[in-house]
Design a protein around this motif. Structure first.
Motif, PDB file in Angstrom:
ATOM      1  N   UNK A 191       0.844  -1.198   0.000  1.00  0.00           N
ATOM      2  CA  UNK A 191       0.000   0.000   0.000  1.00  0.00           C
ATOM      3  C   UNK A 191       0.879   1.247   0.000  1.00  0.00           C
ATOM      4  N   UNK A 192       1.868   1.269   0.879  1.00  0.00           N
ATOM      5  CA  UNK A 192       2.735   2.440   0.996  1.00  0.00           C
ATOM      6  C   UNK A 192       3.539   2.663  -0.290  1.00  0.00           C
ATOM      7  N   UNK A 193       4.016   1.599  -0.901  1.00  0.00           N
ATOM      8  CA  UNK A 193       4.801   1.717  -2.136  1.00  0.00           C
ATOM      9  C   UNK A 193       4.013   2.454  -3.214  1.00  0.00           C
ATOM     10  N   UNK A 194       2.718   2.194  -3.289  1.00  0.00           N
ATOM     11  CA  UNK A 194       1.882   2.901  -4.263  1.00  0.00           C
ATOM     12  C   UNK A 194       1.997   4.411  -4.077  1.00  0.00           C
ATOM     13  N   UNK A 195       1.899   4.867  -2.831  1.00  0.00           N
ATOM     14  CA  UNK A 195       1.945   6.303  -2.559  1.00  0.00           C
ATOM     15  C   UNK A 195       3.342   6.879  -2.761  1.00  0.00           C
ATOM     16  N   UNK A 196       4.355   6.126  -2.402  1.00  0.00           N
ATOM     17  CA  UNK A 196       5.730   6.586  -2.613  1.00  0.00           C
ATOM     18  C   UNK A 196       5.965   6.840  -4.096  1.00  0.00           C
ATOM     19  N   UNK A 234      -1.870   8.012   7.831  1.00  0.00           N
ATOM     20  CA  UNK A 234      -2.935   7.103   7.375  1.00  0.00           C
ATOM     21  C   UNK A 234      -2.743   6.845   5.884  1.00  0.00           C
ATOM     22  N   UNK A 235      -2.808   5.573   5.512  1.00  0.00           N
ATOM     23  CA  UNK A 235      -2.726   5.182   4.104  1.00  0.00           C
ATOM     24  C   UNK A 235      -3.790   4.128   3.838  1.00  0.00           C
ATOM     25  N   UNK A 236      -4.602   4.377   2.822  1.00  0.00           N
ATOM     26  CA  UNK A 236      -5.684   3.465   2.446  1.00  0.00           C
ATOM     27  C   UNK A 236      -5.380   2.925   1.053  1.00  0.00           C
ATOM     28  N   UNK A 237      -5.582   1.623   0.873  1.00  0.00           N
ATOM     29  CA  UNK A 237      -5.404   1.018  -0.444  1.00  0.00           C
ATOM     30  C   UNK A 237      -6.192   1.833  -1.462  1.00  0.00           C
ATOM     31  N   UNK A 238      -5.581   2.200  -2.606  1.00  0.00           N
ATOM     32  CA  UNK A 238      -6.273   3.069  -3.563  1.00  0.00           C
ATOM     33  C   UNK A 238      -7.618   2.531  -4.042  1.00  0.00           C
ATOM     34  N   UNK A 239      -7.810   1.240  -4.067  1.00  0.00           N
ATOM     35  CA  UNK A 239      -9.093   0.669  -4.486  1.00  0.00           C
ATOM     36  C   UNK A 239     -10.166   0.816  -3.407  1.00  0.00           C
ATOM     37  N   UNK A 240      -9.784   1.271  -2.220  1.00  0.00           N
ATOM     38  CA  UNK A 240     -10.725   1.371  -1.107  1.00  0.00           C
ATOM     39  C   UNK A 240     -11.124   2.805  -0.779  1.00  0.00           C
ATOM     40  N   UNK A 269      11.802   6.321  -2.635  1.00  0.00           N
ATOM     41  CA  UNK A 269      12.113   4.915  -2.872  1.00  0.00           C
ATOM     42  C   UNK A 269      11.307   4.104  -1.863  1.00  0.00           C
ATOM     43  N   UNK A 270      10.444   3.211  -2.343  1.00  0.00           N
ATOM     44  CA  UNK A 270       9.633   2.428  -1.407  1.00  0.00           C
ATOM     45  C   UNK A 270      10.511   1.598  -0.469  1.00  0.00           C
TER      46      UNK A 270
END
Length: 179
Positions: free
Chosen positions: A29-34, A97-103, A44-45
Motif C-alpha cells: 500500500x505504501x509503495x503505491x503512494x511513494x 494514514x494510508x488506504x489502499x487506492x481501491x478502497x 524509494x519504497x
C-alpha cells in the motif's frame, strides 16, 4: 483492540493492532503512494524488512499502529509516531494514514482515524499533529482530518520537493486530552 465497522462488503471491516503478518500488505500500500503521490516525501519504497523495523520501533514505544481488515485482507493502515524526539514533545504524536487506492471513499480512512484518535486518547496524549502535503491528491486527507476535529494551524511553504516540483505542507492539529 478490535473494532468492527458495518460497511457494505463481503466481510465486515475490523480495525486491529498491526501484526508482523500484515507488513507485506502494508508495504505494498505504501509503495503505491511513494511512487505515485506527493502525500509522502519518500521517493524509494521501503522493503518489507524496513517496514517491520518501523512497526517494531513504534510498538516498542507503545504507540499504536492499526490495520483495517476485511477478512484477512489489509485495506489500509494508520499509526501515531512521536512528533519530535525530545522529552518535552512526548505528549504529542503525528498521525499517518494510508488506504489502499481501491478502497478510497468506502469509509476505511474514517474508521482508521476514529480508532487512532481513540487509541491516542486512551494513552493520555495531549495533541495530535497531521503534516499533509498540499496537493490535489491530498484534499481528501485534509477533509478527513477536519471531520475529526483537526484544524489547520500553519503552512510550510515549499519545504518538500517531489516529482520535480516544490510542495507545501499543511500543519493540522487536534487536542486529544485535557492539558
Amino acid at each position: 483492540m478490535q473494532i468492527t465497522h458495518a460497511l457494505p462488503r463481503q466481510h465486515p471491516l475490523t480495525i486491529e493492532q498491526a501484526q508482523a503478518e500484515h507488513m507485506a500488505a502494508v508495504t505494498g500500500i505504501y509503495a503505491h503512494y511513494v511512487l505515485n503521490a506527493v502525500c509522502t516525501m519518500e521517493e524509494i519504497p521501503p522493503s518489507v524488512a524496513e517496514m517491520h523495523e518501523r512497526h517494531a520501533d513504534l510498538r516498542r514505544e507503545g504507540l499504536p499502529w492499526l490495520v483495517a481488515l476485511s477478512g484477512a485482507e489489509v485495506l489500509g493502515y494508520a499509526y501515531a509516531g512521536r512528533y519530535r524526539p525530545r522529552a518535552g514533545y512526548h505528549g504529542t504524536a503525528e498521525t499517518s494514514i494510508y488506504v489502499h487506492p481501491a478502497q478510497h471513499g468506502r469509509g476505511v480512512g474514517q474508521a482508521l482515524l476514529a480508532s487512532l484518535v481513540g487509541e491516542c486518547e486512551s494513552m493520555k496524549l495531549r495533541q495530535l499533529v497531521a503534516v499533509i502535503v498540499d496537493g490535489a491528491d491530498t484534499t481528501g486527507s485534509v477533509r478527513l482530518h477536519q471531520r475529526f476535529g483537526f484544524r489547520q494551524v500553519g503552512v510550510f511553504a515549499q519545504v518538500g520537493r517531489k516529482f520535480g516540483r516544490d510542495v507545501d505542507t499543511l500543519l493540522l492539529q487536534r487536542s486529544v486530552a485535557a492539558a
